[in-house]
Design a protein around this motif. Structure first.
Motif, short mmCIF file in Angstrom:
data_model
loop_
_atom_site.label_atom_id
_atom_site.label_comp_id
_atom_site.label_asym_id
_atom_site.label_seq_id
_atom_site.Cartn_x
_atom_site.Cartn_y
_atom_site.Cartn_z
N PRO A 2 79.99 -85.63 12.65
CA PRO A 2 78.55 -85.64 12.88
C PRO A 2 78.22 -85.93 14.34
CG PRO A 2 79.25 -87.67 11.83
CD PRO A 2 80.46 -86.79 11.92
N ARG A 4 74.79 -86.08 15.54
CA ARG A 4 73.54 -86.83 15.74
C ARG A 4 73.72 -88.34 15.83
NH1 ARG A 4 70.16 -89.63 13.25
NH2 ARG A 4 71.18 -89.39 11.23
N PRO A 5 74.44 -88.99 14.88
CA PRO A 5 74.57 -90.45 15.01
C PRO A 5 75.35 -90.86 16.25
CG PRO A 5 75.62 -89.66 12.96
CD PRO A 5 75.05 -88.47 13.65
N SER A 8 72.89 -90.52 19.08
CA SER A 8 71.85 -91.55 19.10
C SER A 8 72.47 -92.89 19.49
CB SER A 8 71.10 -91.61 17.78
OG SER A 8 71.89 -92.20 16.80
N ALA A 9 73.72 -93.16 19.10
CA ALA A 9 74.38 -94.40 19.53
C ALA A 9 74.60 -94.38 21.04
CB ALA A 9 75.71 -94.56 18.79
N ARG A 319 84.57 -99.39 10.45
CA ARG A 319 84.53 -97.97 10.05
C ARG A 319 85.77 -97.62 9.22
NH1 ARG A 319 80.93 -94.43 12.62
NH2 ARG A 319 79.67 -95.37 14.24
N ARG A 320 86.92 -98.13 9.68
CA ARG A 320 88.15 -97.86 8.92
C ARG A 320 88.04 -98.50 7.53
NH1 ARG A 320 91.87 -95.60 8.49
NH2 ARG A 320 93.78 -96.57 9.21
N GLY A 323 86.03 -96.55 5.03
CA GLY A 323 86.50 -95.22 4.62
C GLY A 323 86.91 -94.25 5.70
N ALA A 324 86.77 -94.64 6.97
CA ALA A 324 87.16 -93.68 8.02
C ALA A 324 88.68 -93.55 8.07
CB ALA A 324 86.63 -94.14 9.37
N THR A 325 89.16 -92.34 8.21
CA THR A 325 90.59 -92.14 8.43
C THR A 325 90.86 -92.28 9.92
OG1 THR A 325 90.28 -89.79 8.73
CG2 THR A 325 90.77 -90.53 6.49
N ARG A 326 92.14 -92.34 10.27
CA ARG A 326 92.49 -92.38 11.70
C ARG A 326 91.91 -91.17 12.41
NH1 ARG A 326 97.71 -95.41 12.81
NH2 ARG A 326 97.97 -96.63 10.95
N ASP A 328 89.23 -89.55 11.65
CA ASP A 328 87.78 -89.72 11.85
C ASP A 328 87.51 -90.50 13.14
OD1 ASP A 328 86.95 -88.40 9.53
OD2 ASP A 328 87.26 -90.18 8.30
N ILE A 329 88.30 -91.56 13.34
CA ILE A 329 88.09 -92.40 14.53
C ILE A 329 88.45 -91.61 15.79
CG2 ILE A 329 88.82 -94.52 15.72
CD1 ILE A 329 87.15 -95.02 13.18
N ASP B 74 98.14 -93.84 4.57
CA ASP B 74 96.94 -94.35 5.23
C ASP B 74 95.69 -93.56 4.85
OD1 ASP B 74 96.19 -96.38 7.41
OD2 ASP B 74 95.18 -94.54 8.05
N ASN B 75 95.81 -92.25 4.78
CA ASN B 75 94.64 -91.42 4.43
C ASN B 75 94.19 -91.67 3.00
OD1 ASN B 75 94.41 -90.26 6.89
ND2 ASN B 75 95.38 -88.32 6.33
N SER B 78 92.41 -94.90 2.81
CA SER B 78 91.05 -94.75 3.36
C SER B 78 90.13 -94.13 2.31
CB SER B 78 91.06 -93.86 4.60
OG SER B 78 91.73 -94.49 5.65
N ARG B 81 89.31 -96.66 -0.41
CA ARG B 81 88.35 -97.66 0.11
C ARG B 81 86.95 -97.07 0.12
NH1 ARG B 81 92.33 -98.88 4.14
NH2 ARG B 81 91.28 -97.59 5.67
N ASN B 82 86.89 -95.81 0.54
CA ASN B 82 85.60 -95.15 0.68
C ASN B 82 84.93 -94.89 -0.68
OD1 ASN B 82 84.17 -92.17 1.06
ND2 ASN B 82 83.71 -93.66 2.65
N ASP B 97 74.31 -99.96 17.27
CA ASP B 97 73.61 -98.83 17.91
C ASP B 97 73.00 -97.85 16.90
OD1 ASP B 97 74.46 -99.80 20.39
OD2 ASP B 97 76.39 -98.82 20.13
N LEU B 98 73.22 -98.10 15.63
CA LEU B 98 72.67 -97.19 14.61
C LEU B 98 71.56 -97.89 13.84
CD1 LEU B 98 75.95 -95.66 13.08
CD2 LEU B 98 74.51 -94.73 14.91
N ASP B 102 71.19 -94.82 9.39
CA ASP B 102 72.49 -94.32 9.85
C ASP B 102 73.62 -95.28 9.50
OD1 ASP B 102 71.56 -91.94 10.81
OD2 ASP B 102 71.23 -92.67 12.85
N ARG B 109 79.06 -90.27 5.03
CA ARG B 109 79.52 -89.14 5.86
C ARG B 109 81.03 -89.00 5.77
NH1 ARG B 109 76.22 -86.62 9.65
NH2 ARG B 109 74.17 -87.57 9.97
N TYR B 110 81.72 -90.16 5.78
CA TYR B 110 83.19 -90.08 5.66
C TYR B 110 83.60 -89.47 4.32
CZ TYR B 110 83.43 -93.05 9.80
OH TYR B 110 83.31 -93.54 11.07
#
Lengths: 407, 245
Positions: A2, A4-5, A8-9, A319-320, A323-326, A328-329, B74-75, B78, B81-82, B97-98, B102, B109-110
């Motif tokens: 994404p 937009r976020p 904006s950040a 973020r991790r 749910g963020a994967t490596r 994603d980061i 790891d995936n 993740s 967790r999500n 910052d969000l 957001d 989103r993830y």
């Protein structure tokens, strides 16, 4: 990923990003203009000279003795040089092409036009060389029409010599400039005093004396032996034998006549390199500037991204954790950098044009080829992504457990 | 259901070996509200990290919703967790910052949900925590209690099976702490399993069950329903104070 976020950040925390945008913009303006100038200089240095530079030797002969006889010395030296193994042609000349030194004269296609002259009649300016009948072999130029000089056309000139020549050989560019689409061969060319000469040969190409001259390929060859006691020789040899023949000339020629001195025996490549020395230095300076700026900008990107990773360690861990994967980061930092770089290159494109307009105005440089701008954008995008890769990989390695640490 | 059997966690450096958990066994049934208590350094957070797949364990078996998680990469961790776990942290861990919208959107989103679905979930989650009207605010514009409610909304929006809360009221005053606990109880009553780590015995008493951890081991495992579910709270008064904060 994404946008937009991330955008904006970025906009909420923009000091570092704005500075980097400015740095990228300046880098782009400088490297694009520098690359354009470098490409022009390289193109200039790589122009086809029209003659066989790598296999040519030049030197000076200076008659100083009381018994020095110019005509005899020139004939003996020319014959001797021509007899050396590996030599393809020898000619005398007062000046050397591509040496940034020579003479130019005005000519016209018709005598009448020139007589009525005044300022309104079109005159052709050409760089002139007085050379002997071996001229084509001595230079290695390509004859496209006509012939070389006859030996009887080659006369010894005196310092007071004012007549034109019985015949001339000209480059194709000069022929077109003088006679337009008409066949130049057999036409009459008039010198500044209205004296006629017949065009007996057309050569494909030959560059004249001054590398910065617009009419560099307007070259006129006239038959003759330049007045003494000082003159130059051009010797052309078979490919691969230049150094060998130079050594022979150095070892044998001076001793053949003690009334004259042989000086500065050198390969023609050195003469040409000297003429382009300024262009060469400028090219190196600009390339060094580009490398330095690109390095500084890359370090700026790495620095800002590394700072962002350190500053946002807990955020990345969070973020991790949620749910963020490596990947994603990694993607987050790559996209963030791409946005900053895009801002930089958009501003940089405007700045590039402004800098070019200033260079055109102040230094009479050529207008920028606009294709350089998208090329610059592409290079800076790639550079930005490469520079951010290491900090982004480091960010993607941050453990999700960081999120529960009370740092 | 969450089942940990004989879990151990050892942190090793060149010189030291630290046993954060030893032979740790615990089962949490669906719909439970479990409080894990213990003093600092007892292993509560390590337990929570392992339960939330934030870090791996050295030995033992951990089955989450019928899935043995020890072999996951790891995936996959993740992804679980999500999709299955919601986290509530002591320091809220919102992204400064969000804006609220957001922030709640991040895990969605993830997950790759469509924009319309995400929007609906975000509205519902913020509605549940009473902050739907402030979705364009930044976290810094909210009180601590409100920020924690946003964090709860972020955890809820993904519709998790488990909510793992790490000292969720640790940075809040008593009134806001009560509000947050009330909210957690409401969520639990709707069927979400909650595991809350706290060192505050008073808060732990509001859970179905208390698990005492000491030196990386479970020392006291109460049976379900041995504690009352709720404590009377004046919700109206709490809301009024929160809005003024």
């Amino acid at each position: 990923m994404p946008i937009r976020p991330i955008l904006s950040a970025l906009l909420r925390n923009k000091t570092g990003a704005v500075l980097l945008v400015l740095q990228i913009a300046i880098t782009m303006a400088v490297i694009v203009n520098a690359a354009f100038i470098v490409s022009q200089r390289l193109a200039k240095m790589n122009r086809d000279p029209g003659f066989d530079v790598p296999n040519m030797i030049a030197f000076q002969s200076w008659g100083f003795g009381a018994d020095y006889n110019h005509e005899v010395a020139v004939k003996e030296d020319t014959d001797y040089l021509a007899s050396l193994p590996g030599v393809l042609g020898v000619t005398t000349t007062a000046s050397l092409p591509l040496s940034n030194s020579g003479s130019a004269n005005t000519f016209a296609a018709t005598g009448e036009e020139f007589d009525e002259a005044g300022a309104d009649t079109p005159e052709i300016v050409a760089n002139t060389y007085v050379m002997n009948e071996q001229v084509l072999d001595a230079l290695g130029v390509e004859l496209v029409a006509g012939r070389t000089f006859y030996p009887e056309e080659v006369s010894y000139r005196t310092p007071q010599h004012s007549s034109f020549a019985p015949s001339v050989i000209m480059t194709r560019d000069l022929a077109i400039e003088t006679y337009g689409t008409e066949d130049a061969l057999g036409k009459t060319l008039y010198d500044g005093l209205g004296n006629p000469a017949e065009v007996v040969g057309i050569i494909e190409n030959m560059q004249g004396a001054w590398v910065d001259w617009d009419d560099l390929t307007h070259v006129l060859l006239m038959p003759g032996i330049a007045a003494g006691p000082f003159l130059r020789y051009i010797v052309r040899v078979e490919p691969g034998r230049r150094d060998e023949v130079m050594r022979v000339i150095e070892e044998t020629l001076p001793a053949r006549n003690s009334e004259r001195m042989i000086r500065r025996i050198q390969p023609f490549t050195e003469i040409v390199a000297r003429s382009y020395r300024r262009d060469h230095s400028m090219t190196i300076l600009l390339i060094a500037t580009v490398i330095m700026l690109v390095s500084i900008t890359s370090l700026g990107i790495i620095g800002l991204a590394s700072f962002a990773v350190r500053q946002r360690t807990k955020q990345i861990g969070t973020r991790r954790a949620i749910g963020a994967t490596r990947r994603d980061i990694l993607g987050y930092f790559m996209v963030e950098n791409w946005l900053v770089t895009t801002g930089g290159v958009l501003l940089g494109a405007l700045l590039t044009v402004a800098v070019n307009m200033w260079l055109v105005d102040a230094y009479s440089l050529e207008k920028l080829d606009w294709a350089y701008i998208p090329a610059g954008v592409l290079i800076l995008w790639v550079l930005g992504q490469l520079a951010v890769l290491v900090p982004a990989i480091r960010a993607s390695g941050i453990a999700p457990a960081i999120a529960t640490r009370t740092v | 259901m969450l089942s940990m059997q004989h879990i151990s966690k050892v942190y090793r450096t060149e010189l030291v070996e630290t046993h954060a958990l030893r032979d740790f066994s615990l089962e949490v049934n669906d719909g439970e509200f479990v409080a894990v208590t213990g003093p600092s350094g007892s292993g509560k957070t390590t337990f929570l990290n392992i339960a939330g797949l934030l870090e791996s364990f050295t030995s033992g078996t951990y089955v989450l919703d019928g899935l043995d998680v020890s072999g996951l990469n790891d995936n996959e961790r993740s992804r679980i967790r999500n999709q299955k776990i919601g986290f509530i942290f002591q320091s809220f861990n919102l992204i400064p910052d969000l804006d609220l919208f957001d922030n709640v959107d991040v895990p969605l989103r993830y997950r790759g949900l469509k924009a319309a679905d995400r929007k609906e979930r975000i509205h519902n989650a913020l509605e549940t925590v009473g902050l739907a009207s402030r979705m364009k605010h930044l976290p810094a514009q909210l009180s601590g209690g409100q920020q924690q409610r946003v964090a709860i909304a972020r955890a809820l929006a993904g519709d998790p099976h488990f909510l793992l809360a790490d000292e969720p009221t640790g940075n809040l005053d008593s009134l806001m702490a009560r509000q947050v606990l009330d909210l957690l109880q409401e969520i639990n009553e709707k069927g979400t399993t909650i595991i809350m780590v706290t060192h505050d015995a008073e808060l732990a008493r509001r859970a179905h069950r208390n698990v005492q951890v000491l030196d990386g081991q479970v020392t006291d495992l109460e049976a379900p329903d041995s504690h009352p579910l709720t404590v009377a709270v004046d919700n109206d008064a709490a809301d009024n104070l929160s809005a003024g904060a």
